[in-house]
Design an enzyme around this catalytic site. Structure first.
Site, PDB file in Angstrom:
ATOM      1  CE1 TYR A 110      -0.913   3.070  14.186  1.00 38.55           C
ATOM      2  CE2 TYR A 110      -1.388   4.263  16.203  1.00 38.55           C
ATOM      3  CZ  TYR A 110      -1.709   3.278  15.290  1.00 38.55           C
ATOM      4  OH  TYR A 110      -2.835   2.516  15.491  1.00 38.55           O
TER       5      TYR A 110
ATOM      6  CG  ASN B  89      -7.279  -3.839   9.706  1.00 47.74           C
ATOM      7  OD1 ASN B  89      -7.452  -3.541  10.887  1.00 47.74           O
ATOM      8  ND2 ASN B  89      -6.450  -4.804   9.331  1.00 47.74           N
ATOM      9  CG  HIS B  90      -3.359  -1.143   4.909  1.00 51.29           C
ATOM     10  ND1 HIS B  90      -4.550  -0.888   4.253  1.00 51.29           N
ATOM     11  CD2 HIS B  90      -2.535  -0.123   4.598  1.00 51.29           C
ATOM     12  CE1 HIS B  90      -4.419   0.242   3.560  1.00 51.29           C
ATOM     13  NE2 HIS B  90      -3.212   0.719   3.751  1.00 51.29           N
TER      14      HIS B  90
ATOM     15  CB  ILE C 231      -6.279  -4.757  19.961  1.00 49.38           C
ATOM     16  CG1 ILE C 231      -7.196  -3.529  19.843  1.00 49.38           C
ATOM     17  CG2 ILE C 231      -7.012  -6.048  19.601  1.00 49.38           C
ATOM     18  CD1 ILE C 231      -8.382  -3.495  20.769  1.00 49.38           C
TER      19      ILE C 231
ATOM     20  CB  THR D  33      -2.523  -7.666  17.095  1.00 51.59           C
ATOM     21  OG1 THR D  33      -1.879  -6.407  17.311  1.00 51.59           O
ATOM     22  CG2 THR D  33      -4.005  -7.411  16.854  1.00 51.59           C
ATOM     23  CD  GLU D  34       2.305 -13.310  16.497  1.00 48.21           C
ATOM     24  OE1 GLU D  34       3.353 -13.068  15.850  1.00 48.21           O
ATOM     25  OE2 GLU D  34       1.560 -14.282  16.278  1.00 48.21           O
TER      26      GLU D  34
ATOM     27  CG  MET E  54      -2.025  -1.037   1.097  1.00 43.02           C
ATOM     28  SD  MET E  54      -3.257  -0.575  -0.147  1.00 43.02           S
ATOM     29  CE  MET E  54      -4.290  -2.042  -0.115  1.00 43.02           C
TER      30      MET E  54
ATOM     31  CB  SER F 113      -5.520   4.147  17.031  1.00 43.87           C
ATOM     32  OG  SER F 113      -4.841   4.266  18.245  1.00 43.87           O
TER      33      SER F 113
HETATM   34  N1  LIG Z   1      -3.306  -3.650  18.003  1.00 44.43           N
HETATM   35  C1  LIG Z   1      -3.572  -2.514  18.630  1.00 44.43           C
HETATM   36  O1  LIG Z   1      -3.302  -2.341  19.843  1.00 44.43           O
HETATM   37  C2  LIG Z   1      -4.269  -1.427  17.910  1.00 44.43           C
HETATM   38  C3  LIG Z   1      -4.485  -1.466  16.539  1.00 44.43           C
HETATM   39  N2  LIG Z   1      -5.147  -0.445  15.919  1.00 44.43           N
HETATM   40  C4  LIG Z   1      -5.369  -0.468  14.472  1.00 44.43           C
HETATM   41  O2  LIG Z   1      -5.922  -1.697  14.073  1.00 44.43           O
HETATM   42  C5  LIG Z   1      -5.492  -2.019  12.740  1.00 44.43           C
HETATM   43  C6  LIG Z   1      -4.895  -3.421  12.717  1.00 44.43           C
HETATM   44  O3  LIG Z   1      -3.835  -3.473  13.647  1.00 44.43           O
HETATM   45  P1  LIG Z   1      -3.126  -4.856  14.051  1.00 44.43           P
HETATM   46  O4  LIG Z   1      -4.013  -5.976  13.689  1.00 44.43           O
HETATM   47  O5  LIG Z   1      -2.613  -4.711  15.417  1.00 44.43           O
HETATM   48  O6  LIG Z   1      -1.894  -4.817  13.043  1.00 44.43           O
HETATM   49  P2  LIG Z   1      -0.956  -5.991  12.459  1.00 44.43           P
HETATM   50  O7  LIG Z   1       0.444  -5.468  12.530  1.00 44.43           O
HETATM   51  O8  LIG Z   1      -1.251  -7.311  13.083  1.00 44.43           O
HETATM   52  O9  LIG Z   1      -1.421  -6.079  10.938  1.00 44.43           O
HETATM   53  C7  LIG Z   1      -1.092  -5.117  10.020  1.00 44.43           C
HETATM   54  C8  LIG Z   1      -1.522  -5.607   8.657  1.00 44.43           C
HETATM   55  O10 LIG Z   1      -1.150  -4.638   7.669  1.00 44.43           O
HETATM   56  C9  LIG Z   1      -0.371  -5.279   6.658  1.00 44.43           C
HETATM   57  N3  LIG Z   1       0.640  -4.350   6.135  1.00 44.43           N
HETATM   58  C10 LIG Z   1       1.747  -3.886   6.770  1.00 44.43           C
HETATM   59  N4  LIG Z   1       2.455  -3.089   5.944  1.00 44.43           N
HETATM   60  C11 LIG Z   1       1.793  -3.065   4.768  1.00 44.43           C
HETATM   61  C12 LIG Z   1       2.037  -2.452   3.511  1.00 44.43           C
HETATM   62  N5  LIG Z   1       3.128  -1.700   3.313  1.00 44.43           N
HETATM   63  N6  LIG Z   1       1.144  -2.626   2.513  1.00 44.43           N
HETATM   64  C13 LIG Z   1       0.046  -3.402   2.700  1.00 44.43           C
HETATM   65  N7  LIG Z   1      -0.246  -4.020   3.858  1.00 44.43           N
HETATM   66  C14 LIG Z   1       0.633  -3.858   4.884  1.00 44.43           C
HETATM   67  C15 LIG Z   1       0.261  -6.477   7.363  1.00 44.43           C
HETATM   68  O11 LIG Z   1       0.573  -7.534   6.468  1.00 44.43           O
HETATM   69  P3  LIG Z   1       1.948  -7.701   5.655  1.00 44.43           P
HETATM   70  O12 LIG Z   1       3.063  -7.452   6.618  1.00 44.43           O
HETATM   71  O13 LIG Z   1       1.831  -9.080   5.145  1.00 44.43           O
HETATM   72  O14 LIG Z   1       1.870  -6.677   4.558  1.00 44.43           O
HETATM   73  C16 LIG Z   1      -0.888  -6.906   8.258  1.00 44.43           C
HETATM   74  O15 LIG Z   1      -1.795  -7.710   7.539  1.00 44.43           O
HETATM   75  C17 LIG Z   1      -4.521  -0.912  12.354  1.00 44.43           C
HETATM   76  O16 LIG Z   1      -5.180   0.053  11.583  1.00 44.43           O
HETATM   77  C18 LIG Z   1      -4.078  -0.337  13.696  1.00 44.43           C
HETATM   78  O17 LIG Z   1      -3.676   0.985  13.585  1.00 44.43           O
HETATM   79  C19 LIG Z   1      -5.630   0.615  16.616  1.00 44.43           C
HETATM   80  C20 LIG Z   1      -5.431   0.705  17.963  1.00 44.43           C
HETATM   81  C21 LIG Z   1      -4.716  -0.297  18.714  1.00 44.43           C
HETATM   82  C1  LIG Z   2      -4.717   8.252  25.804  1.00 40.55           C
HETATM   83  C2  LIG Z   2      -4.099   7.633  24.593  1.00 40.55           C
HETATM   84  C3  LIG Z   2      -3.188   8.540  23.848  1.00 40.55           C
HETATM   85  C4  LIG Z   2      -3.422   6.337  24.745  1.00 40.55           C
HETATM   86  C5  LIG Z   2      -3.925   5.327  25.719  1.00 40.55           C
HETATM   87  C6  LIG Z   2      -4.100   3.986  25.190  1.00 40.55           C
HETATM   88  C7  LIG Z   2      -2.791   3.340  24.642  1.00 40.55           C
HETATM   89  C8  LIG Z   2      -2.251   2.412  25.710  1.00 40.55           C
HETATM   90  C9  LIG Z   2      -3.014   2.609  23.292  1.00 40.55           C
HETATM   91  C10 LIG Z   2      -4.039   3.294  22.410  1.00 40.55           C
HETATM   92  C11 LIG Z   2      -3.578   3.083  20.988  1.00 40.55           C
HETATM   93  C12 LIG Z   2      -2.445   2.125  21.049  1.00 40.55           C
HETATM   94  C13 LIG Z   2      -1.450   1.997  19.878  1.00 40.55           C
HETATM   95  C14 LIG Z   2      -2.090   1.815  18.555  1.00 40.55           C
HETATM   96  O1  LIG Z   2      -3.070   2.418  18.245  1.00 40.55           O
HETATM   97  C15 LIG Z   2      -1.460   0.990  17.583  1.00 40.55           C
HETATM   98  C16 LIG Z   2      -0.192   0.574  17.689  1.00 40.55           C
HETATM   99  C17 LIG Z   2       0.485   0.062  16.471  1.00 40.55           C
HETATM  100  C18 LIG Z   2       1.136  -1.248  16.746  1.00 40.55           C
HETATM  101  O2  LIG Z   2       1.824  -1.725  15.624  1.00 40.55           O
HETATM  102  C19 LIG Z   2       2.056  -1.062  17.939  1.00 40.55           C
HETATM  103  C20 LIG Z   2       1.273  -0.659  19.161  1.00 40.55           C
HETATM  104  C21 LIG Z   2       0.519   0.644  18.996  1.00 40.55           C
HETATM  105  C22 LIG Z   2       1.536   1.765  18.980  1.00 40.55           C
HETATM  106  C23 LIG Z   2      -0.505   0.823  20.157  1.00 40.55           C
HETATM  107  C24 LIG Z   2       0.138   1.022  21.533  1.00 40.55           C
HETATM  108  C25 LIG Z   2      -0.880   1.261  22.662  1.00 40.55           C
HETATM  109  C26 LIG Z   2      -1.782   2.444  22.377  1.00 40.55           C
HETATM  110  C27 LIG Z   2      -0.930   3.701  22.349  1.00 40.55           C
END
Ligand SMILES: NC(=O)C1=CN([C@@H]2O[C@H](COP(=O)(O)OP(=O)(O)OC[C@H]3O[C@@H](n4cnc5c(N)ncnc54)[C@H](OP(=O)(O)O)[C@@H]3O)[C@@H](O)[C@H]2O)C=CC1
Ligand SMILES: CC(C)CCC[C@@H](C)[C@H]1CC[C@H]2[C@@H]3C(=O)C=C4C[C@@H](O)CC[C@]4(C)[C@H]3CC[C@]12C
Length: 293
Positions: free
Chosen positions: A183, A119-120, A218, A220-221, A93, A170
């Site tokens: 981010y 979502n990516h 959340i 996620t790994e 992307m 987020s």
């Molecule tokens: N986990 C959390 O704590 C939080 C997550 N979010 C949001 O939720 C969504 C999902 O997060 P999460 O499941 O944790 O993320 P992951 O890191 O598990 O997944 C990210 C996905 O994006 C893909 N991706 C990464 N780089 C690219 C690229 N250059 N082009 C296309 N695809 C790409 C990855 O696949 P691949 O590497 O194969 O391309 C993967 O499928 C995000 O929008 C994140 O901001 C919001 C708040 C908190």
């Molecule tokens: C008041 C708020 C500013 C924050 C409080 C909640 C904190 C603990 C939460 C809210 C949103 C969260 C981050 C997020 O959205 C997505 C990612 C991308 C992922 O690849 C790595 C982790 C990261 C940075 C999360 C880290 C934890 C955050 C800061």
């Protein structure tokens, strides 16, 4: 009579408002049966879990991410779970041409689109801003510009189906905490763009909904790997999170706050007492473990 007006009418209003909002709240998995859905970032994390939920609900899913081997496994599992059809397109992307290509693929193989789930996210770091401007540019391209490009290409199909756009954002896209500067910037940009576009669609009487998802931490790994040494709180489950996102999209909600009420109360505290929120946040972080470059 005066008392009647003062008490009865507002109470009636409350009852009606409650009925209206709860009637809108009836989600049924059948709402997604046979629907044509694109999920980006579907190779891992929340995106992967959304693909499985949609498969169980009988949707046609078109999945995308970069890693072909992972997408193949997710597609296979979706077919086992009951997807009406499951396919993937792999690519990055970083390239807006690829974003447009994914949408054209939906037109070609599914003949249209009912839901676009954006979502990516590209990899970033959790630490002090390191001054790398090129990283900010690259992250804006992946996390923001490609969302705009996909939406622009998909709008004609979504207008046709009266479909939905779901944008995964987020807490860091509503409130700027430390260590997520690049981010956070990309997630704030999504709110600005999509909340403005939502109003334009309403003005033009275009029946395409936009749901902005405000997620907390959340499990996620990638998130646990990035922040568990600094943030001691227990993250919310990705499976439930994925289901809530689909539900909010299907119900054409304006915003999802997950986990609720934690996210809602942080947003409220932010508007009532921002300094208090900042200090609560900092006192919960293990600052001695933060990476400095
Ligand atoms: N986990 C959390 O704590 C939080 C997550 N979010 C949001 O939720 C969504 C999902 O997060 P999460 O499941 O944790 O993320 P992951 O890191 O598990 O997944 C990210 C996905 O994006 C893909 N991706 C990464 N780089 C690219 C690229 N250059 N082009 C296309 N695809 C790409 C990855 O696949 P691949 O590497 O194969 O391309 C993967 O499928 C995000 O929008 C994140 O901001 C919001 C708040 C908190
Ligand atoms: C008041 C708020 C500013 C924050 C409080 C909640 C904190 C603990 C939460 C809210 C949103 C969260 C981050 C997020 O959205 C997505 C990612 C991308 C992922 O690849 C790595 C982790 C990261 C940075 C999360 C880290 C934890 C955050 C800061």
């Amino acid at each position: 009579m005066g008392r009647l007006k003062k008490i009865l009418i507002p109470s009636l209003g409350l009852v009606l408002a409650f009925w209206f909002y709860s009637a809108r709240d009836t989600f049924k998995p059948e709402m997604l049966r046979g629907k044509r859905v694109i999920v980006t970032g579907a190779s891992t994390g929340i995106g992967e879990q959304m693909a499985y939920h949609l498969a169980r609900m009988g949707s046609h899913v078109l999945l995308t991410a970069r890693t072909e081997a992972r997408l193949q496994n997710v597609v296979r599992r979706c077919l086992e779970l009951g997807a009406a059809s499951a396919r993937f397109v792999s690519g990055t992307m970083e390239d807006t041409a690829f974003a447009q290509h994914v949408v054209r693929e939906a037109q070609a193989v599914l003949g249209g689109l009912d839901m676009l789930i954006l979502n990516h996210v590209g990899a970033s770091y959790f630490g002090f801003f390191d001054g790398d401007v090129e990283h900010v540019r690259k992250l804006l391209e992946i996390n923001f510009l490609s969302y705009v490009a996909m939406t622009t290409s998909a709008l004609p199909m979504l207008k046709e189906s009266e479909g939905s756009i779901v944008v995964v954002s987020s807490m860091a896209g509503k409130i700027a905490g430390p260590f997520t500067a690049p981010y956070s910037a990309t997630k704030f940009a999504l709110d600005g763009f999509f909340s403005s576009l939502r109003q334009e669609l309403i003005i033009d009487k275009v029946n395409v909904s936009i749901t902005l998802c405000i997620l907390g931490y959340i499990n996620t790994e990638s998130a646990v790997r990035a922040v568990s040494h600094v943030i001691p709180q227990t993250p919310a489950p990705k499976e439930e999170c994925a289901l809530e996102i689909i539900r909010a999209g299907a119900l054409r909600r304006r915003e999802l706050h997950y986990p609720s009420p934690a996210v809602g109360s942080m947003l409220l505290l932010r508007s009532l007492a921002p300094e208090l929120l900042d200090s609560l946040l900092l006192s919960s972080y293990r600052l001695e473990n933060v990476r400095r470059t």
